[in-house]
Design a protein around this motif. Structure first.
Motif, PDB file in Angstrom:
ATOM      1  N   LEU A 148       0.840  -1.190   0.000  1.00  0.00           N
ATOM      2  CA  LEU A 148       0.000   0.000   0.000  1.00  0.00           C
ATOM      3  C   LEU A 148       0.876   1.240   0.000  1.00  0.00           C
ATOM      4  CD1 LEU A 148      -2.491  -1.040   2.830  1.00  0.00           C
ATOM      5  CD2 LEU A 148      -3.080  -0.842   0.407  1.00  0.00           C
ATOM      6  N   SER A 151      -0.398   6.716   2.581  1.00  0.00           N
ATOM      7  CA  SER A 151      -1.725   7.311   2.819  1.00  0.00           C
ATOM      8  C   SER A 151      -2.812   6.239   2.854  1.00  0.00           C
ATOM      9  CB  SER A 151      -2.043   8.351   1.742  1.00  0.00           C
ATOM     10  OG  SER A 151      -2.051   7.762   0.449  1.00  0.00           O
ATOM     11  N   GLN A 152      -2.700   5.224   2.010  1.00  0.00           N
ATOM     12  CA  GLN A 152      -3.677   4.128   2.034  1.00  0.00           C
ATOM     13  C   GLN A 152      -3.593   3.350   3.342  1.00  0.00           C
ATOM     14  OE1 GLN A 152      -2.351   2.199  -1.580  1.00  0.00           O
ATOM     15  NE2 GLN A 152      -4.197   2.817  -2.696  1.00  0.00           N
ATOM     16  N   ARG A 155      -5.200   5.361   6.118  1.00  0.00           N
ATOM     17  CA  ARG A 155      -6.673   5.335   6.048  1.00  0.00           C
ATOM     18  C   ARG A 155      -7.217   4.005   6.543  1.00  0.00           C
ATOM     19  NH1 ARG A 155      -5.902   8.280   1.181  1.00  0.00           N
ATOM     20  NH2 ARG A 155      -6.005   6.366  -0.069  1.00  0.00           N
TER      21      ARG A 155
END
Length: 227
Positions: A148, A151-152, A155
């Motif tokens: 990932l 930022s992913q 989240r």
């Protein structure tokens, strides 16, 4: 009465991968907040805590993740359960605590209770966090493990684990430091082994998350497993 003269936490602590059980006598704490949900089950008296400036008492007190609180009870025989939100929700703890009046019974139910499902990519990152050591674990390394972007990953952690990547890593380091200290390491050794800069860094983090210093946590607790 100063802190050193007050009765501290006494008893046995069992650290599992996604939860922790403590059985014994409660000690007072300063206000603090931590990642885990917490369930207090008083065995010989009601338990008293302060939540958001108000005092609550009863045979069972459930404190959700990240809620500021202080333990007011002293020397109450109690079962304390810390359960990580990544695996258990508040409703799980309510069900688990309703019929558990012995630590062995609660330990067995915790072992067999169905865990919350995680995104497989997040599960990979969590596995790396569980294997943490004294070295740094930057977010980009965790993101790479999970395939990932940073930022992913952030989240996913926030939505599924209810915690940031940094705080998840810190939580695991705190668990590791406690385990090291209870296994016989001095506080400096425990701090360094868990990736803290020194024992003072560990102490500040412990007080924010548990309302106690590391020495107060491990002074009268022994490492073990119920049953």
């Amino acid at each position: 009465m100063n802190r050193a003269a007050q009765p501290g936490w006494q008893g046995e602590i069992w650290l599992a991968e996604d939860h922790c059980l403590v059985t014994g006598r409660l000690g007072r704490t300063d206000s603090h907040q931590h990642y885990a949900h917490q369930l207090l089950i008083g065995l010989d008296a009601d338990v008293e805590v302060c939540l958001d400036g108000r005092t609550y008492g009863g045979p069972r007190i459930l404190i959700p993740s990240q809620q500021a609180h202080a333990i007011l009870s002293e020397s109450v025989q109690c079962i304390t359960l810390f359960a990580e939100p990544l695996a258990f929700c508040v409703a799980d703890l309510q069900c688990l605590g309703e019929s558990a009046n012995a630590v062995e019974q609660l330990a067995m139910r915790m072992r067999t209770w169905p865990r919350s499902a995680l995104d497989p990519r997040l599960a990979k990152a969590l596995g790396r966090v569980r294997a943490i050591g004294e070295k740094s674990l930057p977010a980009h390394e965790l993101a790479s493990v999970a395939s990932l972007s940073i930022s992913q990953l952030e989240r996913l952690c926030t939505s599924q684990l209810r915690v940031s990547v940094r705080r998840l890593v810190l939580w695991q380091r705190l668990r590791m430091a406690v385990q090291q200290a209870l296994a016989g390491a001095n506080l400096t050794q425990a701090a360094l082994a868990a990736g803290f800069a020194d024992s003072a860094h560990l102490s500040r983090s412990m007080r924010r998350h548990f309302g106690l210093t590391p020495s107060e946590i491990v002074r009268d607790l022994r490492l073990g497993a119920p049953g």
